[in-house]
Motif scaffolding. Structure first.
Motif, mmCIF file in Angstrom:
data_model
loop_
_atom_site.group_PDB
_atom_site.id
_atom_site.type_symbol
_atom_site.label_atom_id
_atom_site.label_comp_id
_atom_site.label_asym_id
_atom_site.label_seq_id
_atom_site.Cartn_x
_atom_site.Cartn_y
_atom_site.Cartn_z
ATOM 1 N N VAL A 1 -41.526 48.301 111.773
ATOM 2 C CA VAL A 1 -41.353 47.592 113.140
ATOM 3 C C VAL A 1 -41.060 46.110 112.537
ATOM 4 N N TYR A 2 -41.747 45.668 111.564
ATOM 5 C CA TYR A 2 -41.821 44.233 111.179
ATOM 6 C C TYR A 2 -41.015 44.252 109.598
ATOM 7 N N ASP A 3 -40.643 42.894 109.450
ATOM 8 C CA ASP A 3 -40.097 42.760 108.085
ATOM 9 C C ASP A 3 -41.282 42.267 107.313
ATOM 10 N N ALA A 4 -42.098 41.657 107.776
ATOM 11 C CA ALA A 4 -43.354 41.012 106.952
ATOM 12 C C ALA A 4 -44.618 40.991 107.679
ATOM 13 N N PHE A 5 -45.632 41.341 107.359
ATOM 14 C CA PHE A 5 -47.109 40.713 108.039
ATOM 15 C C PHE A 5 -47.676 39.499 107.132
ATOM 16 N N VAL A 6 -47.928 38.809 108.016
ATOM 17 C CA VAL A 6 -48.190 37.126 107.680
ATOM 18 C C VAL A 6 -49.746 36.929 107.481
ATOM 19 N N LEU B 1 -41.452 39.010 112.114
ATOM 20 C CA LEU B 1 -42.752 38.827 111.451
ATOM 21 C C LEU B 1 -43.763 39.324 112.523
ATOM 22 N N CYS B 2 -44.877 40.034 111.923
ATOM 23 C CA CYS B 2 -46.119 40.347 112.599
ATOM 24 C C CYS B 2 -47.169 39.208 112.468
ATOM 25 N N LEU B 3 -47.523 38.705 113.622
ATOM 26 C CA LEU B 3 -48.623 37.457 113.301
ATOM 27 C C LEU B 3 -49.726 38.062 114.231
ATOM 28 N N HIS B 4 -50.855 37.725 113.929
ATOM 29 C CA HIS B 4 -52.169 38.422 114.686
ATOM 30 C C HIS B 4 -52.409 37.719 115.881
ATOM 31 N N TYR B 5 -51.939 36.439 116.163
ATOM 32 C CA TYR B 5 -52.301 35.878 117.493
ATOM 33 C C TYR B 5 -51.076 36.289 118.611
ATOM 34 N N ARG B 6 -49.995 36.988 118.200
ATOM 35 C CA ARG B 6 -49.169 37.298 118.895
ATOM 36 C C ARG B 6 -48.727 38.987 119.050
ATOM 37 N N ARG C 1 -42.630 45.973 106.388
ATOM 38 C CA ARG C 1 -42.286 46.517 105.055
ATOM 39 C C ARG C 1 -42.996 45.784 104.008
ATOM 40 N N LYS C 2 -43.119 44.462 104.146
ATOM 41 C CA LYS C 2 -43.761 43.297 103.212
ATOM 42 C C LYS C 2 -45.105 42.737 103.583
ATOM 43 N N VAL C 3 -45.451 42.067 102.857
ATOM 44 C CA VAL C 3 -46.608 40.898 103.363
ATOM 45 C C VAL C 3 -46.402 39.801 102.658
ATOM 46 N N ILE C 4 -46.539 38.775 103.527
ATOM 47 C CA ILE C 4 -46.504 37.400 103.069
ATOM 48 C C ILE C 4 -47.773 36.705 102.901
ATOM 49 N N VAL C 5 -48.582 36.306 101.747
ATOM 50 C CA VAL C 5 -49.781 35.566 101.682
ATOM 51 C C VAL C 5 -49.456 34.110 101.453
ATOM 52 N N VAL C 6 -50.194 33.526 102.569
ATOM 53 C CA VAL C 6 -49.821 32.041 102.390
ATOM 54 C C VAL C 6 -51.120 31.638 101.706
ATOM 55 N N VAL C 7 -51.033 31.063 100.568
ATOM 56 C CA VAL C 7 -52.042 30.459 99.929
ATOM 57 C C VAL C 7 -52.455 29.105 99.981
ATOM 58 N N SER C 8 -53.575 28.735 100.319
ATOM 59 C CA SER C 8 -53.963 27.259 100.366
ATOM 60 C C SER C 8 -55.543 27.287 99.998
ATOM 61 N N GLN C 9 -56.085 25.922 100.027
ATOM 62 C CA GLN C 9 -57.360 25.881 99.917
ATOM 63 C C GLN C 9 -58.081 26.334 100.972
ATOM 64 N N HIS C 10 -57.659 26.343 102.312
ATOM 65 C CA HIS C 10 -58.323 26.837 103.476
ATOM 66 C C HIS C 10 -58.391 28.519 103.362
ATOM 67 N N PHE C 11 -57.227 29.133 102.765
ATOM 68 C CA PHE C 11 -57.267 30.392 102.457
ATOM 69 C C PHE C 11 -58.274 30.845 101.411
ATOM 70 N N ILE C 12 -58.483 30.172 100.556
ATOM 71 C CA ILE C 12 -59.343 30.610 99.213
ATOM 72 C C ILE C 12 -60.872 30.510 99.905
ATOM 73 N N GLN C 13 -61.216 29.581 100.565
ATOM 74 C CA GLN C 13 -62.416 29.366 101.046
ATOM 75 C C GLN C 13 -62.770 30.259 102.210
ATOM 76 N N SER D 1 -45.199 52.938 97.535
ATOM 77 C CA SER D 1 -44.490 52.657 96.566
ATOM 78 C C SER D 1 -43.444 51.549 96.862
ATOM 79 N N HIS D 2 -42.966 51.381 98.130
ATOM 80 C CA HIS D 2 -42.117 50.542 98.668
ATOM 81 C C HIS D 2 -42.600 49.104 99.253
ATOM 82 N N ALA D 3 -43.749 49.113 99.030
ATOM 83 C CA ALA D 3 -44.315 47.935 99.608
ATOM 84 C C ALA D 3 -44.361 46.695 98.469
ATOM 85 N N GLY D 4 -44.443 45.462 99.021
ATOM 86 C CA GLY D 4 -44.373 44.339 98.220
ATOM 87 C C GLY D 4 -45.124 43.242 98.993
ATOM 88 N N ILE D 5 -45.722 42.449 97.932
ATOM 89 C CA ILE D 5 -46.350 41.221 98.466
ATOM 90 C C ILE D 5 -45.629 40.098 97.988
#
Length: 839
Positions: free
Chosen positions: A672-677, A704-709, A730-742, A761-765
């Motif tokens: 359904v979505y191209d990427a889960f963020v 995009l798949c967004l949790h708030y929506r 299909r894919k996962v987008i990981v937004v890395v920041s200092q807030h993310f790590i903590q 096998s088709h998944a990608g990050i």
């Protein structure tokens, strides 16, 4: 224009951050008494805190930055009784500023540079009794709008700029006023017209303090027919001649107490002339006090010729150089010598009418005064460093009417007599003197009428059982700071059946004989604190039928002999056991349980802590741990280990199992979505304004798949992440920041993403590093650090060139595996060519 916008963008968050650090938010007031007393001293407050409870009665706001008190400033704390606004830099007080404070009885405004005081500034204070306006730049009482404060008892306007002693007409409304402090102002002259209002006020109730005013003239007759309770004139006159003129100006005054002289650190007069007090003959005085007059020479009797009929005479810090004081038989009833210096070692006094003599903290007298005062009932000669070689009998004191004797804070006092001829004594004090021969005989045998005895800290080591014989009427005995033979307390109180208060604190006691208190049926208060008692022996106190307060704090009590309330008197209401050596283990579980059972009786039971284990509250000890067998403990431990292991396994493999089951369920259908963020909530602005806008509104559009929506309401978050996020993307987008790590939740989502990538096998990050992340923080997440080190990731750079490269690379990564129509493919290629051209 851009620099201004950037400056605004910087200042707005900074101002918001600083406003968050306001004192009333990050440094609240100190709660002294819950919901009653609050201290907000030196908090840099610029307004009255909103978080003060409505029920507050005492509020200290001193040393803040209030500056301006507007109307109804204290409406949310209308139950106040006491309000301190000292040194708050208040310069303006508007009408009705204190409106609503109908219960306020004390208002302190000390040290505020008040410039504007509205006519109705103090309206609403219908019960105000004390107003302190010291150092408020007040120039005249006439400008002070307090005429409606009919309940006012004390007005303190000392240390201001008041030049005139003119009492305003509104003072006639202040019928309850008892004390007016005008000290340390600028008053120089007092005229008859200034005191007209005092004739309209109740006579004999007002005390007036004019100290430290540079008075040089009082109009004769100005005080005619005026009656005051007290008049204080200290450090007012530059010379004895001016003092003489001003005292003559007081002619006709009736005053209960007159205080003249100077302050210790404010000396104006030199070469004092005894004639300065001649004008006192024209005054009606009941009590007279003269302080800090150092230059008296010769016979001082003539100094007080005009005061022979006063009832009370007090001399403070004066130098007296003759042996026989007051050879004339004045009719004084009370005489005080406080902190005076005598040139002779022997002090003679002959006053047949004297009933009360206070002779304390004096210098130059090392032997007991020679007294010819047959009517004396009250004698206080404490704190003089005296040593008495023979004490005490009528032969040494020659005072047959004496009822009160205070010999405290002196040197060595040797007891050679048991107060023969002093049988009328009711109060006797020896504390902090060194008593000798105390174990030789019954020194108090003749004092059958004695009610109060204080022998605290007198270096006594009690070894004689008859030490208190004869004290049949004694009600209070204080003997703290002494010692007993073998550190044991025996029954030495056999004849003290009237005793109600007994203080045995700090006596090094280690043991108390069970019958020590059996002759004290009326004892109400017993202080045994600061001793070395090891055991709480309840049987010792069983005979104290009237006991209400028992203080056993600061001992070494760690056990109880006969636990049970039945051994304590039924009237006992307060038991102090704090600061003892409580050992909270199974060996002392009976004592621990007894403490819990008597928690209503114990004072500050919450503060009672164990020495073993250290600092554990006594109430935290439970008997259940001592009743469990070793077998049950072993089984329990084993069960806990098994359950813990099972929980770890479930937690470790629960989410991978959910992913595996979901993969079988959704694996055959289209995504359904191209990427889960996956991102931190604190980076949501960037996700909404940059990522969503550029990908979902671009060409080709990505979904995009967004949790708030996109998450389904009512479903567990973990289930939404797996079912709506990973399984339908299909894919996962990981937004890395200092807030993310903590963020623990973000790391949880990332770990599931790893499992999802492993199972599909088709998944990608796709990793997006939003900002430069400190390596020390990143290394805390080992797997994430390794992945970023070994794999290519996108790094956000907020420049024209950087943005074009970023979006081109991200779209290319998302197009991998996406099914597009021929028209969509053509548009995508055109967009890529345009982006390359811009580069």
């Amino acid at each position: 224009m851009m620099p201004r916008l950037r400056l605004a963008g910087t200042l707005v968050p900074a101002m918001a951050f600083l406003s968050y650090l306001r004192p009333e938010i990050w440094e609240p007031c100190v709660e002294v008494v819950p919901n009653i007393t609050y201290q907000c001293m030196e908090k840099n407050l610029y307004k009255i805190p909103d978080n003060i409870p409505f029920s507050t009665k005492n509020l200290d706001l001193s040393f803040n930055l209030l500056e301006h008190l507007g109307s109804h400033s204290f409406l949310h704390v209308s139950e106040l009784h006491f309000l301190d606004l000292s040194r708050c830099k208040i310069h303006t007080i508007e009408d009705d500023a204190y409106q609503g404070l109908k219960n306020l009885s004390t208002l302190i405004l000390t040290g505020n540079p008040i410039q504007s005081l509205s006519p109705q500034a103090f309206s609403g204070l219908s019960n105000l009794q004390k107003l302190v306006a010291v150092e408020t730049h007040l120039t005249s009482l006439g400008d002070f709008p307090i005429g409606h404060l009919k309940t006012l008892k004390e007005l303190n306007v000392a240390h201001n700029l008041i030049h005139s002693f003119s009492i305003p007409d509104y003072f006639s409304n202040l019928s309850s006023l008892e004390h007016l402090d005008l000290s340390n102002n600028k008053i120089q002259s007092i005229y008859h017209k200034d005191l007209r209002v005092l004739h309209q006020m109740p006579l004999g109730t007002l005390s007036l303090d004019l100290s430290l005013n540079p008075i040089d003239f009082i109009q004769p007759g100005a005080f005619e027919a005026i009656r005051l309770h007290e008049l204080i004139l200290k450090s007012n006159f530059k010379s004895t001649n001016i003092m003489k003129i001003c005292i003559q100006g007081l002619s006709g005054l009736e005053v209960h107490r007159l205080v003249l002289g100077e302050f210790k650190n404010e000396r104006n007069m030199k070469n004092f002339d005894k004639s300065a007090l001649e004008g006192l003959c024209n005054l009606a005085i009941e009590e007279f006090r003269l302080a800090y007059i150092d230059d008296l020479e010769g016979n001082i009797t003539d100094l007080f010729d005009c005061l022979e009929n006063v009832s009370v005479m007090a001399l403070v810090h004066m130098y007296i150089d003759n042996q026989e004081i007051f050879p004339k038989d004045f009719s004084w009833k009370s005489l005080e010598f406080i902190n005076c210096e005598f040139s002779e070692n022997i002090f003679f006094l002959k006053l047949s009418s004297l009933r009360r003599l206070i002779f304390t903290a004096n210098k130059g007298v090392r032997t007991f005064p020679e007294l010819n005062t047959p009517s004396l009932e009250f004698l206080d000669i404490s704190n003089n460093g005296l040593s008495l070689q023979s004490c005490c009998s009528v032969n040494s004191l020659r005072l047959t009417q004496l009822k009160h004797l205070n010999l405290s804070f002196n040197g060595v006092i040797t007891m050679t007599s048991n107060f023969v001829g002093l049988e009328q004594l009711e109060h006797l004090y020896f504390q902090h003197s060194n008593l000798r021969n105390i174990n030789e005989f019954s020194i108090f045998l003749s004092l059958n009428n004695l009610l109060y005895l204080d022998i605290s800290y007198t270096h006594i080591r009690v070894a004689f059982r008859g030490i208190f014989d004869g004290l049949y009427s004694l009600r209070v005995l204080k003997m703290a700071g002494n010692a007993f033979q073998d550190n044991r307390l025996l029954n030495i109180f056999t004849e003290m059946t009237s005793l109600t208060t007994l203080d045995l604190s700090s006596c090094q006691l280690e043991q108390v004989y069970q019958g020590a208190f059996e002759s004290l049926p009326r004892l109400e208060s017993l202080n045994m604190s600061h001793n070395n008692l090891l055991v709480l022996d309840t049987l010792t106190y069983k005979c104290l039928y009237s006991l209400q307060v028992l203080d056993l704090s600061f001992n070494h009590i760690g056990n109880i002999t006969e636990p049970g309330q039945q051994h304590f008197p039924s009237n006992l209401t307060l038991l102090h056991l704090t600061k003892n050596a409580f050992v909270c283990d199974c060996e002392h579980q009976i004592f621990m349980q007894w403490i819990k059972d008597q928690r209503r009786l114990l004072v500050e039971v919450e503060q009672m802590v164990c020495i073993t284990p250290p600092n554990m509250p006594v109430l935290s000890f439970t008997n259940a741990t001592c009743q469990i067998s070793k077998t049950i403990i072993s089984v329990s431990v084993f069960s806990v280990l098994v359950v813990s292991f099972a929980v770890v396994l479930v937690y470790k493999f629960y989410f991978p199992l959910m992913l595996l089951v979901g993969r079988r369920k959704y694996g055959r259908g289209e995504s359904v979505y191209d990427a889960f963020v996956i991102y931190s909530s604190q980076d949501e602005d960037w996700v909404r304004n940059e990522l969503v806008k550029n990908l979902e509104e671009g060409v080709p559009p990505f979904r995009l798949c967004l949790h708030y929506r996109d998450f389904i309401p009512g479903v567990a978050i973990a289930a939404n992440i797996i079912q709506e996020g990973f399984h339908k993307s299909r894919k996962v987008i990981v937004v890395v920041s200092q807030h993310f790590i903590q963020s623990r939740w973000c790391i949880f989502e990332y770990e599931i993403a790893q499992t999802w990538q492993f199972l599909s096998s088709h998944a990608g990050i796709i990793f997006i590093v939003l900002q430069k992340v400190e390596k020390s923080l990143l290394r805390q997440r080992v797997e994430l650090y390794r992945l970023l080190s070994r794999n290519t990731y996108l790094e956000w750079e907020d420049t024209v060139l950087g943005r074009h490269i970023f979006w081109r690379r991200l779209r290319k990564a998302l197009l991998d595996g996406k099914t597009l129509s021929p028209e969509g493919m053509a548009r995508a290629e055109n967009n890529q060519q345009e982006a390359m051209t811009l580069i």
